[in-house]
Design a protein around this motif. Structure first.
Motif, PDB file in Angstrom:
ATOM      1  N   SER A 174       0.835  -1.188   0.000  1.00 39.81           N
ATOM      2  CA  SER A 174       0.000   0.000   0.000  1.00 39.81           C
ATOM      3  C   SER A 174       0.873   1.244   0.000  1.00 39.81           C
ATOM      4  O   SER A 174       2.031   1.215   0.402  1.00 39.81           O
ATOM      5  N   ALA A 175       0.294   2.336  -0.421  1.00 40.81           N
ATOM      6  CA  ALA A 175       1.051   3.581  -0.480  1.00 40.81           C
ATOM      7  C   ALA A 175       1.518   3.990   0.910  1.00 40.81           C
ATOM      8  O   ALA A 175       2.594   4.546   1.079  1.00 40.81           O
ATOM      9  N   LYS A 176       0.682   3.716   1.934  1.00 40.67           N
ATOM     10  CA  LYS A 176       1.059   4.023   3.301  1.00 40.67           C
ATOM     11  C   LYS A 176       1.710   2.799   3.932  1.00 40.67           C
ATOM     12  O   LYS A 176       1.180   1.707   3.888  1.00 40.67           O
ATOM     13  N   LYS A 177       2.886   2.968   4.477  1.00 37.40           N
ATOM     14  CA  LYS A 177       3.629   1.858   5.067  1.00 37.40           C
ATOM     15  C   LYS A 177       2.848   1.251   6.221  1.00 37.40           C
ATOM     16  O   LYS A 177       2.291   1.947   7.060  1.00 37.40           O
ATOM     17  N   THR A 178       2.796  -0.087   6.258  1.00 42.81           N
ATOM     18  CA  THR A 178       2.126  -0.777   7.354  1.00 42.81           C
ATOM     19  C   THR A 178       2.948  -0.616   8.621  1.00 42.81           C
ATOM     20  O   THR A 178       4.118  -0.978   8.666  1.00 42.81           O
ATOM     21  N   LEU A 179       2.327  -0.054   9.646  1.00 44.40           N
ATOM     22  CA  LEU A 179       3.028   0.156  10.915  1.00 44.40           C
ATOM     23  C   LEU A 179       3.084  -1.151  11.689  1.00 44.40           C
ATOM     24  O   LEU A 179       2.067  -1.782  11.944  1.00 44.40           O
ATOM     25  N   ARG A 180       4.281  -1.556  12.037  1.00 39.34           N
ATOM     26  CA  ARG A 180       4.467  -2.780  12.806  1.00 39.34           C
ATOM     27  C   ARG A 180       5.403  -2.505  13.978  1.00 39.34           C
ATOM     28  O   ARG A 180       6.109  -1.500  14.004  1.00 39.34           O
ATOM     29  N   TYR A 181       5.370  -3.404  14.952  1.00 37.51           N
ATOM     30  CA  TYR A 181       6.324  -3.329  16.042  1.00 37.51           C
ATOM     31  C   TYR A 181       6.776  -4.744  16.348  1.00 37.51           C
ATOM     32  O   TYR A 181       6.378  -5.701  15.664  1.00 37.51           O
ATOM     33  N   GLU A 182       7.627  -4.919  17.338  1.00 37.52           N
ATOM     34  CA  GLU A 182       8.239  -6.224  17.560  1.00 37.52           C
ATOM     35  C   GLU A 182       7.820  -6.813  18.897  1.00 37.52           C
ATOM     36  O   GLU A 182       7.801  -6.130  19.921  1.00 37.52           O
ATOM     37  N   VAL A 183       7.469  -8.098  18.880  1.00 38.36           N
ATOM     38  CA  VAL A 183       7.212  -8.832  20.113  1.00 38.36           C
ATOM     39  C   VAL A 183       8.132 -10.045  20.152  1.00 38.36           C
ATOM     40  O   VAL A 183       8.725 -10.425  19.141  1.00 38.36           O
ATOM     41  N   GLU A 199       0.759  -5.899  13.440  1.00 42.17           N
ATOM     42  CA  GLU A 199       0.247  -4.575  13.106  1.00 42.17           C
ATOM     43  C   GLU A 199      -0.544  -4.038  14.292  1.00 42.17           C
ATOM     44  O   GLU A 199      -0.895  -4.778  15.212  1.00 42.17           O
ATOM     45  N   LEU A 200      -0.833  -2.757  14.262  1.00 38.57           N
ATOM     46  CA  LEU A 200      -1.716  -2.157  15.258  1.00 38.57           C
ATOM     47  C   LEU A 200      -3.159  -2.467  14.895  1.00 38.57           C
ATOM     48  O   LEU A 200      -3.546  -2.389  13.733  1.00 38.57           O
ATOM     49  N   ILE A 201      -3.941  -2.829  15.887  1.00 37.99           N
ATOM     50  CA  ILE A 201      -5.345  -3.173  15.642  1.00 37.99           C
ATOM     51  C   ILE A 201      -6.092  -2.006  15.003  1.00 37.99           C
ATOM     52  O   ILE A 201      -6.891  -2.184  14.084  1.00 37.99           O
ATOM     53  N   LYS A 202      -5.815  -0.805  15.460  1.00 43.17           N
ATOM     54  CA  LYS A 202      -6.574   0.359  14.975  1.00 43.17           C
ATOM     55  C   LYS A 202      -6.385   0.625  13.482  1.00 43.17           C
ATOM     56  O   LYS A 202      -7.215   1.278  12.850  1.00 43.17           O
ATOM     57  N   ASN A 203      -5.294   0.099  12.924  1.00 40.76           N
ATOM     58  CA  ASN A 203      -5.033   0.318  11.495  1.00 40.76           C
ATOM     59  C   ASN A 203      -5.715  -0.714  10.604  1.00 40.76           C
ATOM     60  O   ASN A 203      -5.554  -0.681   9.385  1.00 40.76           O
ATOM     61  N   ASN A 204      -6.449  -1.639  11.182  1.00 39.25           N
ATOM     62  CA  ASN A 204      -7.152  -2.670  10.417  1.00 39.25           C
ATOM     63  C   ASN A 204      -8.648  -2.434  10.521  1.00 39.25           C
ATOM     64  O   ASN A 204      -9.279  -2.771  11.523  1.00 39.25           O
ATOM     65  N   THR A 205      -9.207  -1.859   9.486  1.00 35.99           N
ATOM     66  CA  THR A 205     -10.626  -1.482   9.499  1.00 35.99           C
ATOM     67  C   THR A 205     -11.429  -2.161   8.398  1.00 35.99           C
ATOM     68  O   THR A 205     -12.632  -1.934   8.291  1.00 35.99           O
ATOM     69  N   GLU A 206     -10.769  -2.989   7.583  1.00 37.40           N
ATOM     70  CA  GLU A 206     -11.455  -3.664   6.484  1.00 37.40           C
ATOM     71  C   GLU A 206     -11.084  -5.144   6.473  1.00 37.40           C
ATOM     72  O   GLU A 206     -10.041  -5.535   7.015  1.00 37.40           O
TER      73      GLU A 206
END
Length: 512
Positions: A174-183, A199-206
């Motif tokens: 996607s044009a906007k980079k997927t925000l991820r972090y490390e666990v 990924e952050l839950i809030k960034n998944n709306t579809e």
């Protein structure tokens, strides 16, 4: 087994540091736990004395009811074996890449200090390789299978481009980079191995397939339904519903196979899990996370939001963080060191409490923050400060928390305090008593005003206390604390309530 491996490396000044734990197999039919160790190919074999010492070491350091058997396996660094291990890894985990990879594309160079592996990949395959974070997984696979330090290098080589007759679907970015972090994965519960980059839950709306999310469980419910059609008509099936929270919440469902029913007994409210699944519109009409794999994990790097203004974190602190000292906790002559269940055992947790001018986070203000930091089961630091509100403290609030306008007259403003508290919570779970429904709302509102978002995984001690089924008349903090032998003096003051809540959290996770 990480603690066992660490002890092995330091035992008698590294006497057995040349060994590496390769596998642990519980053979139920023989009631034997079989440990296999790797040893370097430069050694001829393992002598009887070492075998006896290793057996004694294992028996002393593993508290197992079953018998223990130790075996030893030579770690051959044969290039053919290494190539086979690499190819087998891709076949088992990434078939789309394995179809485009041959042993001719793998070069192996042995040096004095490590083994260098060069992978010749065409640009399309390398794109898949990078997007799927394969390098770390391959390193883990090799280091678990051989005694050596490995260095992997990938080279763009169009000489190995995918043949025209092989269909290739490019990965869509996607044009906007997927925000991820490390666990950090700790133990797989069921399903596939999951990449530790949610990924952050809030960034998944579809709706979307193969989504990796991380968060703490709440509202766990076990349900049963009866199959109405098909070959399995009349059979009872089990499924679980719960919420997953990483600062935002999503509804989840897992349809449990019979082979995983016992494993799912480990699920509990407040536990953190790394999950793999599909986002679909559920029967409720809401976006629902249909889970296929779960791994118990701990947070490694704090989720960062691209909208956060991190420049304010460079401000000089206004709150002094104090070290916590407890005589009982620090007594080297105490009978035994306390052990804790997850998530307390391996994580850092900030337990906090707020005092406010009222109940509505939209109109009321924070006037005190008190917090305790627990690092892997040990209380280490404390954070305590008054906060000067913009409006006078209502008399009703003062009657409850005993905080007056005079007490906060010289206190720092919330805009400065919240930055210090944000830094104090960095990389930690946040926890409190009923903080989900009260404190967290004030905390997030205060953070938003300065551009900070508290998206730490959450542990609500009230939820954990109810799940523990304590024999109490009610679940007020003072009632639960008393039942567990925790002293709560000067209740309704932030630091005292946070300290008591931290002690309750430890008691609920203590292994007796």
């Amino acid at each position: 087994m990480d603690d066992f491996s660490a002890k092995l490396q330091t035992y008698q000044n590294g006497k057995f540091s040349f060994l590496k734990l390769y596998s642990v197999v519980l053979k139920r039919s023989e009631e034997v736990c079989e440990l296999t160790f790797l040893y370097p190919q430069t050694m001829e074999g393992i002598d009887d004395q070492t075998r006896r010492e290793m057996l004694e070491f294992a028996m002393q350091n593993l508290n197992l009811a079953s018998k223990i058997r130790v075996k030893f396996k030579k770690s051959f660094l044969d290039k053919r074996l290494l190539k086979k291990q690499i190819l087998d890894f891709f076949v088992a985990n990434f078939k789309s890449i394995s179809a485009q990879l041959s042993d001719q594309q793998i070069e192996i160079f042995e040096t004095e200090n490590n083994v260098k592996i060069v992978l010749h990949l065409c640009s399309q395959v390398k794109e898949m390789y990078d997007n799927l974070f394969i390098k770390k997984q391959l390193l883990d696979e090799l280091e678990n299978s051989f005694i050596a330090n490995f260095d992997i290098q990938e080279i763009d080589d169009e000489g190995y481009a995918i043949a025209d007759e092989v269909p290739y679907v490019p990965i869509k970015v996607s044009a906007k980079k997927t925000l991820r972090y490390e666990v950090e994965p700790i133990k797989k519960l069921f399903g596939k191995d999951i990449l530790p980059n949610p990924e952050l839950i809030k960034n998944n709306t579809e709706p979307k397939s193969a989504v990796i999310l991380f968060g703490t469980i709440s509202g766990l419910t076990k349900r049963v339904f009866t199959v109405k059609n098909g070959k399995r008509k009349g059979e009872e099936k089990t499924y679980y519903t719960f919420n997953l929270n990483d600062g935002k919440t999503i509804e989840c469902i897992y349809f449990c196979s019979k082979t995983n029913e016992k494993k799912c007994c480990a699920l509990a409210d407040g536990m953190p899990f790394l999950c793999l699944g599909d986002l679909k519109v559920g029967l409720s009409g809401k976006l629902t996370y249909y889970i296929s794999s779960m791994t118990y994990a701990q947070i490694k790097t704090k989720p960062m939001d691209d909208e956060e203004d991190l420049s304010i974190l460079d401000r000089a602190p206004v709150v002094k963080i104090e070290d916590y000292f407890d005589h009982e906790q620090s007594n080297i002559f105490s009978k035994s060191e306390k052990s804790y269940r997850e998530p307390v055992a391996t994580n850092d947790i900030v337990v906090y409490d707020l005092e406010t001018t009222g109940l509505d986070p939209e109109t009321c203000e924070i006037i005190e923050i008190g917090a305790i930091k627990i690092e892997k089961g040990t209380i280490t630091k404390k954070f305590s400060t008054f906060v000067k509100p913009k409006s006078p403290i209502p008399a009703d609030a003062s009657r409850i928390n005993h905080i007056t306008d005079d007490m906060v007259e010289d206190a720092p403003k919330i805009e400065d305090v919240i930055v210090d508290f944000y830094n104090f919570c960095d990389g930690c779970y946040i926890s409190g008593y009923n903080n989900t429904d009260f404190d967290n709302k004030f905390l997030k509102k205060a953070g938003q005003k300065v551009g900070l978002k508290f998206s730490n995984p959450n542990l609500d001690v009230l939820i954990l206390a109810r799940a523990a089924r304590l024999r109490v008349n009610n679940f007020k903090l003072i009632t639960v604390a008393t039942a567990l032998g925790v002293d709560l003096t000067n209740a309704h003051r932030a630091y005292n309530d946070a300290f008591a809540t931290a002690k309750v959290l430890l008691k609920l996770h203590e292994i007796e």
